[in-house]
Design a protein around this motif. Structure first.
Motif, PDB file in Angstrom:
ATOM      1  N   THR A  21      53.396  28.259  65.890  1.00 36.80           N
ATOM      2  CA  THR A  21      54.226  29.466  65.928  1.00 36.80           C
ATOM      3  C   THR A  21      55.606  29.161  65.351  1.00 36.80           C
ATOM      4  OG1 THR A  21      53.085  30.264  67.863  1.00 36.80           O
ATOM      5  CG2 THR A  21      55.245  31.202  67.412  1.00 36.80           C
ATOM      6  N   ALA A  25      57.149  30.861  62.170  1.00 34.90           N
ATOM      7  CA  ALA A  25      58.392  31.617  62.364  1.00 34.90           C
ATOM      8  C   ALA A  25      59.425  31.187  61.327  1.00 34.90           C
ATOM      9  CB  ALA A  25      58.934  31.392  63.769  1.00 34.90           C
ATOM     10  N   PRO A  30      54.697  36.909  58.662  1.00 35.81           N
ATOM     11  CA  PRO A  30      54.640  38.186  59.399  1.00 35.81           C
ATOM     12  C   PRO A  30      53.575  38.193  60.504  1.00 35.81           C
ATOM     13  CG  PRO A  30      53.746  38.420  57.184  1.00 35.81           C
ATOM     14  CD  PRO A  30      54.300  37.049  57.262  1.00 35.81           C
ATOM     15  N   ILE A  32      53.712  36.421  62.902  1.00 40.11           N
ATOM     16  CA  ILE A  32      54.467  36.235  64.146  1.00 40.11           C
ATOM     17  C   ILE A  32      55.330  37.471  64.414  1.00 40.11           C
ATOM     18  CG2 ILE A  32      56.152  34.752  65.299  1.00 40.11           C
ATOM     19  CD1 ILE A  32      53.484  33.410  64.705  1.00 40.11           C
ATOM     20  N   LYS A  33      55.399  37.811  65.646  1.00 39.47           N
ATOM     21  CA  LYS A  33      56.189  38.982  66.047  1.00 39.47           C
ATOM     22  C   LYS A  33      57.645  38.785  65.631  1.00 39.47           C
ATOM     23  CE  LYS A  33      56.170  39.588  70.364  1.00 39.47           C
ATOM     24  NZ  LYS A  33      56.162  39.887  71.815  1.00 39.47           N
ATOM     25  N   LYS A  34      58.237  39.844  65.187  1.00 38.58           N
ATOM     26  CA  LYS A  34      59.586  39.784  64.642  1.00 38.58           C
ATOM     27  C   LYS A  34      60.574  39.124  65.599  1.00 38.58           C
ATOM     28  CE  LYS A  34      62.563  42.487  61.652  1.00 38.58           C
ATOM     29  NZ  LYS A  34      63.440  43.550  62.168  1.00 38.58           N
ATOM     30  N   GLU A  35      60.523  39.533  66.852  1.00 33.43           N
ATOM     31  CA  GLU A  35      61.485  38.979  67.829  1.00 33.43           C
ATOM     32  C   GLU A  35      61.327  37.480  67.965  1.00 33.43           C
ATOM     33  OE1 GLU A  35      60.338  41.091  71.372  1.00 33.43           O
ATOM     34  OE2 GLU A  35      59.792  42.764  70.049  1.00 33.43           O
ATOM     35  N   THR A  36      60.069  37.061  68.032  1.00 33.10           N
ATOM     36  CA  THR A  36      59.811  35.627  68.162  1.00 33.10           C
ATOM     37  C   THR A  36      60.375  34.879  66.956  1.00 33.10           C
ATOM     38  OG1 THR A  36      57.714  36.348  69.094  1.00 33.10           O
ATOM     39  CG2 THR A  36      58.040  33.983  68.773  1.00 33.10           C
ATOM     40  N   ARG A  37      60.068  35.406  65.782  1.00 33.52           N
ATOM     41  CA  ARG A  37      60.571  34.796  64.557  1.00 33.52           C
ATOM     42  C   ARG A  37      62.084  34.616  64.616  1.00 33.52           C
ATOM     43  NH1 ARG A  37      58.926  38.355  59.627  1.00 33.52           N
ATOM     44  NH2 ARG A  37      57.872  39.607  61.199  1.00 33.52           N
TER      45      ARG A  37
END
Lengths: 334, 334
Positions: A21, A25, A30, A32-37
């Motif tokens: 992840t 990130a 993409p 990976i979820k935007k917030e996580t990135r």
DNA sequence: CTGAAAGCGCTAACAT
DNA sequence: ATGTTAGCGCTTTCAG
């Protein structure tokens, strides 16, 4: 202060995610979820985290590096002196960076004779830009045959299996000849060494241009392409033959400047007695006195194009040589 | 033709030995019997075998690469134009190669603001040579504090935590002033921008030298350090103030050449009306007409020393700044 | 004197 | 949307 090196796994732990992840990130995947990135990226910035390029290259089998190989004629290892060549390198550097690649500055001393092995197999670079065809092109040919991603700065008319980017040297020669004759020259002279691919074209264009303008009394003064050699040669010629020419087309600005110095020292007036045209348009052309009329080569565009063509090759496209436009810049020397 | 890549394991198989033996053999490890070593090496040559640098770097945790970071003042990404700087880079390149290292050509655009992270943590290079202190030295300081192996080309009198190699700029200024006054100048002028570390020293030496020779009527003409700016500034000054100086110490040869052009265009005689001394001794200094008296910087030795000091740091030694000798080269312009 | 095997730090195929 | 894990090719410790 010597902060200890974080690895991706450490960063991942800090962020509370897995290494994959974290890896994704950082590469803005993409998946990976935007917030996580964003969280991971922020954390990376905070901790001054950098990916280990060596590990990354090993894994990916590509380096994101482009090697620039400066191909000098001189047998002796020697530092480069021609401001024009250095300008080309500098503009390549800019173009390379703009594409997110790094620049390995190399030369035949390091690369040896097996360029493919050294750069590509050795995973030092993904492709190579050779600056200067020089007199011997065997190594370039060999590398091209081996399938090395390669672009050469030289004469685009070269009949070879590799891609060449360069100015229209023939046209440059023609323009110079026409201009000299236009200015009243009846006995123009070419100063340089047609043994080089590019210079042979310039000389060819010069002869063609002169002939078309009805001038056949051209001379060729064959010299090493340095300002010192030009200075010496002109001095020597004036001493032996007198002033039997009234125009000079020098194969480079440095050569032109060397010639001009000899002329000025002997009180030969430029442009009244001798019209001078150079090639390259280095910074000094404008600063010399009299300022130097010259054929401008667009190094900025050259860098751009060399890199673009190399990257196209890397992405599997078929590319071909191409010619850059040149322009005659008229100044005081003609 | 596209030969397929051999890895060490393949080579080992061909040689009938294990990978560890092959590895040692290639590195000339005396643990391995001489014959075995030679057999493996010969085989490697025959098959154009190259070690995968990425794998090797990952394993060894070092790269055998030195980065050269060109530190430009200009905010805008821009290609370098000063032939002297390029000469320095070229001589560093030579010295780096001679030590078996490769040269990564970089700049602040690529390296960002965290040089330690980018180069060292990122395993792009083992150490960095910064060319040009410029006006802002914060990033250099930061990298040095972080413990980055680092040598800077600049003014060795700099009071900083990092190692600097450079010419004795103060002495250069003194020599220039003394020489100008020796040649009869009563109103010498400094042409440059003392905001740069190195130039401030040159200016300081210039003032000190003049004062010691009993000349207090010195001027300072503050300009951008390009030949164009010098040309413009001298033109402007001649128009406004007339010829109220009879000597110029230019902070670089390019600046001197720009100034000389303006003088020549206005029929101010060099050296009769104005004596001119430059700094650097680029190739053009000798080719200009009149040829340019200048303070020579020894770029060859500079490259050698920069690399030597950096490698010493890498091997854990404590090194300190040092000053290169300079020499006044007298030519026609003074 | 030589070999077997671990592991450098990352990415992506393959889970989940 | 994220985690587990194999493996890129080399060097070197440890074991013969």
């Amino acid at each position: 202060m010597p902060h200890k090196k974080l690895k991706l796994a450490d960063l991942a732990k800090l962020a509370g995610v897995s290494t994959s992840t974290a890896s994704r990130a950082l590469n803005d995947n993409p998946l990976i979820k935007k917030e996580t990135r964003e969280r991971v990226q922020k954390l990376a910035k905070e901790h001054n985290f950098s990916l280990n390029a060596a590990a990354s290259r090993l894994r990916l089998q590509k380096t994101k590096v482009i090697a620039v190989l400066i191909n000098l004629d001189s047998e002796t290892e020697q530092s480069i002196d021609d401001p024009f060549l250095l300008k080309v390198v500098s503009d390549i550097n800019l173009a390379v960076n703009r594409q997110g690649y790094e620049l390995l500055l190399s030369n035949s001393f390091m690369a040896g004779t097996d360029w493919y092995g050294y750069f590509i197999d050795g995973r030092r670079a993904d492709g190579v830009i050779v600056v200067g065809q020089g007199k011997q092109q065997a190594l370039i040919d060999k590398a091209a045959k081996a399938g090395m991603p390669l672009v050469v700065w030289g004469d685009p008319k070269t009949d070879a299996d590799y891609v060449v980017v360069g100015s229209d040297n023939f046209l440059g020669g023609e323009l110079a000849a026409e201009h000299l004759i236009d200015k009243g020259s009846k006995n123009p002279m070419f100063l340089g060494d047609p043994a080089h691919a590019e210079l042979s074209e310039r000389y060819g264009g010069f002869c063609a241009g002169a002939e078309r303008a009805g001038v056949t009394a051209t001379q060729l003064l064959k010299i090493d392409i340095t300002s010192q050699a030009a200075y010496d040669a002109i001095n020597h010629k004036l001493r032996n033959d007198g002033l039997d020419f009234d125009g000079i087309f020098a194969c480079s600005d440095m050569v032109a400047l060397g010639a001009m110095k000899a002329l000025k020292e002997r009180y030969v007036s430029i442009p009244n007695d001798v019209h001078v045209v150079g090639f390259d348009d280095i910074a000094m052309a404008d600063i010399s006195f009299p300022s130097l009329t010259t054929i401008r080569q667009d190094t900025r565009q050259a860098g751009e194009l060399l890199v673009k063509k190399l990257l196209a090759q890397l992405s599997g496209q078929k590319v071909s040589s191409s010619q850059l436009e040149i322009a005659l810049i008229e100044r005081q020397s003609s």
